[in-house]
Write a protein that holds these residues in place. Structure first.
Motif, PDB file in Angstrom:
ATOM      1  N   ASN A 228       0.804  -1.776  -0.333  1.00  0.00           N
ATOM      2  CA  ASN A 228      -0.003  -0.108   0.237  1.00  0.00           C
ATOM      3  C   ASN A 228       1.176   1.134   0.046  1.00  0.00           C
ATOM      4  O   ASN A 228      -0.055   2.553  -0.134  1.00  0.00           O
ATOM      5  CB  ASN A 228      -0.768   0.594   1.168  1.00  0.00           C
ATOM      6  CG  ASN A 228      -0.370  -0.487   2.520  1.00  0.00           C
ATOM      7  OD1 ASN A 228       0.795  -0.865   2.845  1.00  0.00           O
ATOM      8  ND2 ASN A 228      -0.298   0.463   3.651  1.00  0.00           N
ATOM      9  N   TYR A 229       2.627   1.264   0.240  1.00  0.00           N
ATOM     10  CA  TYR A 229       2.982   2.139   0.075  1.00  0.00           C
ATOM     11  C   TYR A 229       4.195   2.025  -1.425  1.00  0.00           C
ATOM     12  O   TYR A 229       5.259   2.235  -1.088  1.00  0.00           O
ATOM     13  CB  TYR A 229       4.053   2.186   1.263  1.00  0.00           C
ATOM     14  CG  TYR A 229       3.693   2.468   2.909  1.00  0.00           C
ATOM     15  CD1 TYR A 229       2.006   3.562   1.976  1.00  0.00           C
ATOM     16  CD2 TYR A 229       3.168   2.143   3.822  1.00  0.00           C
ATOM     17  CE1 TYR A 229       0.970   3.890   3.509  1.00  0.00           C
ATOM     18  CE2 TYR A 229       2.888   2.808   4.939  1.00  0.00           C
ATOM     19  CZ  TYR A 229       1.730   3.641   4.051  1.00  0.00           C
ATOM     20  OH  TYR A 229       0.707   3.999   5.850  1.00  0.00           O
ATOM     21  N   THR A 230       3.492   1.831  -2.957  1.00  0.00           N
ATOM     22  CA  THR A 230       4.172   1.666  -3.842  1.00  0.00           C
ATOM     23  C   THR A 230       3.751   2.619  -4.242  1.00  0.00           C
ATOM     24  O   THR A 230       2.190   3.047  -4.415  1.00  0.00           O
ATOM     25  CB  THR A 230       4.147   0.503  -4.002  1.00  0.00           C
ATOM     26  OG1 THR A 230       2.525  -0.074  -4.545  1.00  0.00           O
ATOM     27  CG2 THR A 230       4.830  -0.559  -3.418  1.00  0.00           C
TER      28      THR A 230
ATOM     29  N   GLU B 132      -0.042   5.733  -4.735  1.00  0.00           N
ATOM     30  CA  GLU B 132       0.036   6.685  -4.067  1.00  0.00           C
ATOM     31  C   GLU B 132      -1.222   8.171  -5.066  1.00  0.00           C
ATOM     32  O   GLU B 132      -1.674   7.792  -5.653  1.00  0.00           O
ATOM     33  CB  GLU B 132       1.502   8.088  -4.670  1.00  0.00           C
ATOM     34  CG  GLU B 132       0.735   8.148  -6.567  1.00  0.00           C
ATOM     35  CD  GLU B 132       2.580   8.650  -7.375  1.00  0.00           C
ATOM     36  OE1 GLU B 132       3.832   8.204  -5.916  1.00  0.00           O
ATOM     37  OE2 GLU B 132       2.677   8.386  -8.262  1.00  0.00           O
ATOM     38  N   THR B 133      -1.394   8.776  -4.060  1.00  0.00           N
ATOM     39  CA  THR B 133      -2.743   9.890  -3.639  1.00  0.00           C
ATOM     40  C   THR B 133      -2.436  10.950  -5.688  1.00  0.00           C
ATOM     41  O   THR B 133      -2.737  11.077  -5.554  1.00  0.00           O
ATOM     42  CB  THR B 133      -2.613  10.923  -2.860  1.00  0.00           C
ATOM     43  OG1 THR B 133      -2.962   9.806  -1.525  1.00  0.00           O
ATOM     44  CG2 THR B 133      -3.916  10.974  -2.827  1.00  0.00           C
ATOM     45  N   PHE B 134      -1.176  11.865  -5.363  1.00  0.00           N
ATOM     46  CA  PHE B 134      -0.589  12.516  -6.534  1.00  0.00           C
ATOM     47  C   PHE B 134       0.907  11.983  -6.562  1.00  0.00           C
ATOM     48  O   PHE B 134       1.504  11.869  -6.107  1.00  0.00           O
ATOM     49  CB  PHE B 134      -1.061  13.940  -6.501  1.00  0.00           C
ATOM     50  CG  PHE B 134      -1.039  13.912  -4.880  1.00  0.00           C
ATOM     51  CD1 PHE B 134      -1.631  14.411  -4.171  1.00  0.00           C
ATOM     52  CD2 PHE B 134       0.580  14.464  -4.506  1.00  0.00           C
ATOM     53  CE1 PHE B 134      -1.559  15.147  -2.615  1.00  0.00           C
ATOM     54  CE2 PHE B 134       0.510  15.394  -3.288  1.00  0.00           C
ATOM     55  CZ  PHE B 134      -0.246  14.757  -2.436  1.00  0.00           C
TER      56      PHE B 134
ATOM     57  N   SER C 282      13.042   9.265  -4.157  1.00  0.00           N
ATOM     58  CA  SER C 282      12.068  10.631  -4.080  1.00  0.00           C
ATOM     59  C   SER C 282      11.018  10.532  -3.215  1.00  0.00           C
ATOM     60  O   SER C 282      10.937   9.520  -1.992  1.00  0.00           O
ATOM     61  CB  SER C 282      10.628  10.164  -5.001  1.00  0.00           C
ATOM     62  OG  SER C 282      10.555   8.722  -5.256  1.00  0.00           O
ATOM     63  N   ILE C 283      10.437  10.640  -2.886  1.00  0.00           N
ATOM     64  CA  ILE C 283       8.835  11.058  -1.976  1.00  0.00           C
ATOM     65  C   ILE C 283       7.284  10.886  -2.969  1.00  0.00           C
ATOM     66  O   ILE C 283       7.308  11.751  -3.515  1.00  0.00           O
ATOM     67  CB  ILE C 283       9.035  12.317  -0.330  1.00  0.00           C
ATOM     68  CG1 ILE C 283       8.824  13.921  -1.294  1.00  0.00           C
ATOM     69  CG2 ILE C 283      10.337  11.790   0.116  1.00  0.00           C
ATOM     70  CD1 ILE C 283       8.570  15.053   0.052  1.00  0.00           C
ATOM     71  N   HIS C 284       6.632  10.310  -1.594  1.00  0.00           N
ATOM     72  CA  HIS C 284       5.396  10.324  -2.465  1.00  0.00           C
ATOM     73  C   HIS C 284       3.916  10.108  -1.425  1.00  0.00           C
ATOM     74  O   HIS C 284       4.661   9.695  -0.448  1.00  0.00           O
ATOM     75  CB  HIS C 284       5.222   8.231  -2.943  1.00  0.00           C
ATOM     76  CG  HIS C 284       6.857   8.114  -3.934  1.00  0.00           C
ATOM     77  ND1 HIS C 284       6.340   7.850  -5.253  1.00  0.00           N
ATOM     78  CD2 HIS C 284       8.064   8.295  -3.779  1.00  0.00           C
ATOM     79  CE1 HIS C 284       6.613   7.418  -5.859  1.00  0.00           C
ATOM     80  NE2 HIS C 284       8.303   7.607  -5.045  1.00  0.00           N
ATOM     81  N   TYR C 285       3.167  10.354  -1.584  1.00  0.00           N
ATOM     82  CA  TYR C 285       2.260  11.144  -0.764  1.00  0.00           C
ATOM     83  C   TYR C 285       1.140   9.864  -0.670  1.00  0.00           C
ATOM     84  O   TYR C 285       0.362   9.838  -1.965  1.00  0.00           O
ATOM     85  CB  TYR C 285       1.799  12.658  -0.921  1.00  0.00           C
ATOM     86  CG  TYR C 285       0.324  12.783  -0.381  1.00  0.00           C
ATOM     87  CD1 TYR C 285       1.168  13.006   1.180  1.00  0.00           C
ATOM     88  CD2 TYR C 285      -0.990  13.170  -0.282  1.00  0.00           C
ATOM     89  CE1 TYR C 285       0.149  14.137   2.300  1.00  0.00           C
ATOM     90  CE2 TYR C 285      -1.368  13.255   1.031  1.00  0.00           C
ATOM     91  CZ  TYR C 285      -1.277  13.967   2.052  1.00  0.00           C
ATOM     92  OH  TYR C 285      -1.452  14.730   3.018  1.00  0.00           O
ATOM     93  N   TYR C 286       0.450   9.910   0.443  1.00  0.00           N
ATOM     94  CA  TYR C 286      -0.344   8.247   0.320  1.00  0.00           C
ATOM     95  C   TYR C 286      -1.267   8.757   1.599  1.00  0.00           C
ATOM     96  O   TYR C 286      -0.874   8.531   2.863  1.00  0.00           O
ATOM     97  CB  TYR C 286       0.147   6.712   1.024  1.00  0.00           C
ATOM     98  CG  TYR C 286       1.354   6.663  -0.496  1.00  0.00           C
ATOM     99  CD1 TYR C 286       1.188   6.061  -0.938  1.00  0.00           C
ATOM    100  CD2 TYR C 286       2.996   6.343   0.349  1.00  0.00           C
ATOM    101  CE1 TYR C 286       1.590   5.239  -2.116  1.00  0.00           C
ATOM    102  CE2 TYR C 286       3.707   6.591  -0.610  1.00  0.00           C
ATOM    103  CZ  TYR C 286       3.651   5.057  -1.854  1.00  0.00           C
ATOM    104  OH  TYR C 286       4.029   4.874  -2.958  1.00  0.00           O
ATOM    105  N   ARG C 287      -2.106   9.564   0.984  1.00  0.00           N
ATOM    106  CA  ARG C 287      -3.584  10.093   2.017  1.00  0.00           C
ATOM    107  C   ARG C 287      -3.266  10.984   3.221  1.00  0.00           C
ATOM    108  O   ARG C 287      -3.546  11.762   2.575  1.00  0.00           O
ATOM    109  CB  ARG C 287      -4.266   8.505   2.520  1.00  0.00           C
ATOM    110  CG  ARG C 287      -4.592   7.565   1.557  1.00  0.00           C
ATOM    111  CD  ARG C 287      -5.159   6.236   1.909  1.00  0.00           C
ATOM    112  NE  ARG C 287      -6.594   7.197   3.027  1.00  0.00           N
ATOM    113  CZ  ARG C 287      -6.874   6.255   3.563  1.00  0.00           C
ATOM    114  NH1 ARG C 287      -7.234   4.912   3.762  1.00  0.00           N
ATOM    115  NH2 ARG C 287      -8.598   6.627   3.880  1.00  0.00           N
TER     116      ARG C 287
END
Length: 202
Positions: free
Chosen positions: A59-61, A65-67, A186-191
């Motif tokens: 769920n963190y791939t 991601e949200t955007f 990178s950094i990724h946004y999850y909720r």
């Protein structure tokens, strides 16, 4: 008998200074974080050293991601070493960009989600709340990368007093991985939070 001039010897004919090396660094690959697909298990740096992807829960791939992510590269090559960020020895590409300005947030959360370490309900050292809006304006790409590096450095110190779960010993911050071994892509946004994509020297 043929003689070779020592001045003409090249220990690694494909290493730095060679035509091959310059052809590689002048043609960096696409950034893997923008593909909206799982990150590759391994990544090659410009000097041809290989780094291994830090495992992430499904769920963190990137496909979840949200955007779109915020990526980091140096001279066009994806990835920046944590140790160079901590020592202010590197400038990421497009350092003055403000990749969070359009979100309209005052603060946001970075969560390292380092595998094998239990989460805390109070003052979890893996989590940092950072200012999106600073006294100088929206946070820049360079400053954001430095925030991630400092969060990892802080957690590394805290982890010296923690035990990693069985089966995750390879990723232990106590007896194995050091901040200097880590590369940030990178950094990724999850909720509700940003989670970095890290690679580690083998």
């Amino acid at each position: 008998m043929a003689y070779i001039n020592p001045d003409n010897l090249m220990i690694d004919p494909s290493g730095p200074g060679s035509a091959y090396h310059y052809s590689v660094v002048s043609n960096p690959p696409p950034h893997p974080s923008i593909m909206r697909s799982p990150m590759p298990e391994y990544w090659m740096l410009p000097d041809r050293r290989r780094v291994e992807h830090l495992p992430r829960a499904l769920n963190y791939t990137p496909p979840m991601e949200t955007f779109p992510p915020i990526t980091f590269s140096v001279h066009g090559w994806p990835g920046v070493r944590i140790k160079d960020l901590l020592k202010d020895q590197v400038t990421v590409d497009d350092p003055h960009a403000t990749p969070m300005a359009h979100l309209g947030w005052r603060t946001t959360v970075i969560n390292l989600e380092w595998p094998g370490y239990a989460r805390r309900t109070f003052q979890d050292p893996q989590i940092a709340r950072i200012d999106v809006m600073t006294a100088e304006g929206p946070i820049t790409r360079q400053a954001l990368a430095k925030e991630v590096a400092q969060t990892l450095q802080h957690f590394h110190r805290s982890a010296q007093h923690s035990t990693i779960a069985e089966g995750f010993e390879k990723w232990s911050l106590k007896n194995g991985v050091r901040p200097s071994d880590v590369v940030l892509l990178s950094i990724h946004y999850y909720r509700t939070q940003w989670i970095p994509e890290f690679y580690v020297f083998e």
